[in-house]
Design an enzyme around this catalytic site. Sequence first.
Site, mmCIF file in Angstrom:
data_model
loop_
_atom_site.group_PDB
_atom_site.id
_atom_site.type_symbol
_atom_site.label_atom_id
_atom_site.label_comp_id
_atom_site.label_asym_id
_atom_site.label_seq_id
_atom_site.Cartn_x
_atom_site.Cartn_y
_atom_site.Cartn_z
ATOM 1 N N ARG A 64 0.834 -1.213 0.000
ATOM 2 C CA ARG A 64 0.000 0.000 0.000
ATOM 3 C C ARG A 64 0.868 1.262 0.000
ATOM 4 O O ARG A 64 0.590 2.224 -0.729
ATOM 5 C CB ARG A 64 -0.882 -0.015 1.270
ATOM 6 C CG ARG A 64 -1.860 1.120 1.347
ATOM 7 C CD ARG A 64 -3.201 0.674 0.824
ATOM 8 N NE ARG A 64 -4.056 1.847 0.614
ATOM 9 C CZ ARG A 64 -5.352 1.755 0.400
ATOM 10 N NH1 ARG A 64 -5.926 0.568 0.376
ATOM 11 N NH2 ARG A 64 -6.067 2.837 0.173
ATOM 12 N N ARG A 90 -10.435 4.751 -2.750
ATOM 13 C CA ARG A 90 -9.313 4.276 -1.921
ATOM 14 C C ARG A 90 -8.988 5.344 -0.880
ATOM 15 O O ARG A 90 -9.101 6.547 -1.169
ATOM 16 C CB ARG A 90 -8.059 4.067 -2.791
ATOM 17 C CG ARG A 90 -8.235 3.078 -3.897
ATOM 18 C CD ARG A 90 -8.128 1.653 -3.418
ATOM 19 N NE ARG A 90 -8.269 0.727 -4.544
ATOM 20 C CZ ARG A 90 -8.483 -0.569 -4.369
ATOM 21 N NH1 ARG A 90 -8.576 -1.064 -3.152
ATOM 22 N NH2 ARG A 90 -8.611 -1.367 -5.392
ATOM 23 N N THR A 107 -15.963 14.524 -2.364
ATOM 24 C CA THR A 107 -17.408 14.630 -2.326
ATOM 25 C C THR A 107 -17.948 13.318 -1.778
ATOM 26 O O THR A 107 -17.406 12.245 -2.066
ATOM 27 C CB THR A 107 -17.987 14.924 -3.732
ATOM 28 O OG1 THR A 107 -19.386 14.798 -3.687
ATOM 29 C CG2 THR A 107 -17.422 14.016 -4.791
ATOM 30 N N HIS A 108 -18.975 13.414 -0.947
ATOM 31 C CA HIS A 108 -19.474 12.233 -0.229
ATOM 32 C C HIS A 108 -21.004 12.254 -0.263
ATOM 33 O O HIS A 108 -21.609 13.280 0.074
ATOM 34 C CB HIS A 108 -18.960 12.282 1.219
ATOM 35 C CG HIS A 108 -19.253 11.055 2.020
ATOM 36 N ND1 HIS A 108 -18.507 9.897 1.899
ATOM 37 C CD2 HIS A 108 -20.201 10.807 2.946
ATOM 38 C CE1 HIS A 108 -19.002 8.984 2.729
ATOM 39 N NE2 HIS A 108 -20.020 9.515 3.374
ATOM 40 N N GLY A 142 -7.861 12.033 7.972
ATOM 41 C CA GLY A 142 -8.879 11.046 8.368
ATOM 42 C C GLY A 142 -9.674 10.557 7.176
ATOM 43 O O GLY A 142 -9.381 10.894 6.035
HETATM 44 C C1 GRF Z 1 -20.371 9.476 -5.809
HETATM 45 O O1 GRF Z 1 -21.607 9.459 -5.133
HETATM 46 C C2 GRF Z 1 -19.254 9.668 -4.822
HETATM 47 O O2 GRF Z 1 -19.540 10.559 -3.762
HETATM 48 C C3 GRF Z 1 -19.132 8.274 -4.286
HETATM 49 O O3 GRF Z 1 -19.218 7.445 -5.430
HETATM 50 C C4 GRF Z 1 -20.027 8.114 -6.392
HETATM 51 C C5 GRF Z 1 -19.226 8.242 -7.650
HETATM 52 O O4 GRF Z 1 -20.118 8.359 -8.684
HETATM 53 N N1 GRF Z 1 -17.881 8.100 -3.582
HETATM 54 P P1 GRF Z 1 -19.529 8.497 -10.206
HETATM 55 O O5 GRF Z 1 -18.497 7.409 -10.384
HETATM 56 O O6 GRF Z 1 -18.946 9.866 -10.302
HETATM 57 O O7 GRF Z 1 -20.752 8.316 -11.077
#
Ligand code: GRF
Length: 197
Positions: A64, A90, A107-108, A142
């Site tokens: 890793r 990852r 983005t989450h 984190g």
């Molecule tokens: C998004 O919702 C992102 O936040 C999450 O996986 C999704 C990725 O979607 N980690 P895409 O591959 O951009 O369609």
Amino acid sequence: SRIVVLASGTGTLLQALIDATADPGYPAEIVAVGSDRPGCGALDRADAAGIPGFAVPLGAHPDRAAWDVALTEAVVAHRPELVVSAGFMRILGPAFLAGVPCPMINTHPALLPAFPGAHPVRDALAHGVKVSGATVHLVDSGVDTGPILAQEAVPVLPGDTEAELHERIKITERRLLVGTVAALVRDGRDRTRGDLP
Ligand code: GRF
């Protein structure tokens, strides 16, 4: 500003950024797209848009830490002024965070600090929440824990499947990401420190 996007999946968030940067008025350009998954949708979308892509598969490295260093070198080679994780699946290690000299955002598809981790939409549904949403945050050491830059709520509808809720969230996520990147870059240019030229 020079942006490097990291993605692992279908790349619809990347596509939203590609579409936004096609507007000459948008204050940033995507100089490269990186992935841990050769042949993923995101790299195909980069190719289709004429954006250089690179893959750093985990399996191509002895461990890793070696992968972390290889990914860092591949990203730094493009001289990014902002790194955007758009569905990159990852966890980035200490070498990456120390080796990449510019800010990084992620983005989450949940309202952090609720439902961090790899399956936030599934976890939110399992918890029975009536409202979820999207979060854009600065990446720190984190997992999904950096300072929050933008959030927007998305309703959970009765009978929602994980795919249906995730797609509804992604519509908001794409808009939030495009707007946050533009604000960051413009803010960075305005700031006297000028750390985001
Ligand atoms: C998004 O919702 C992102 O936040 C999450 O996986 C999704 C990725 O979607 N980690 P895409 O591959 O951009 O369609």
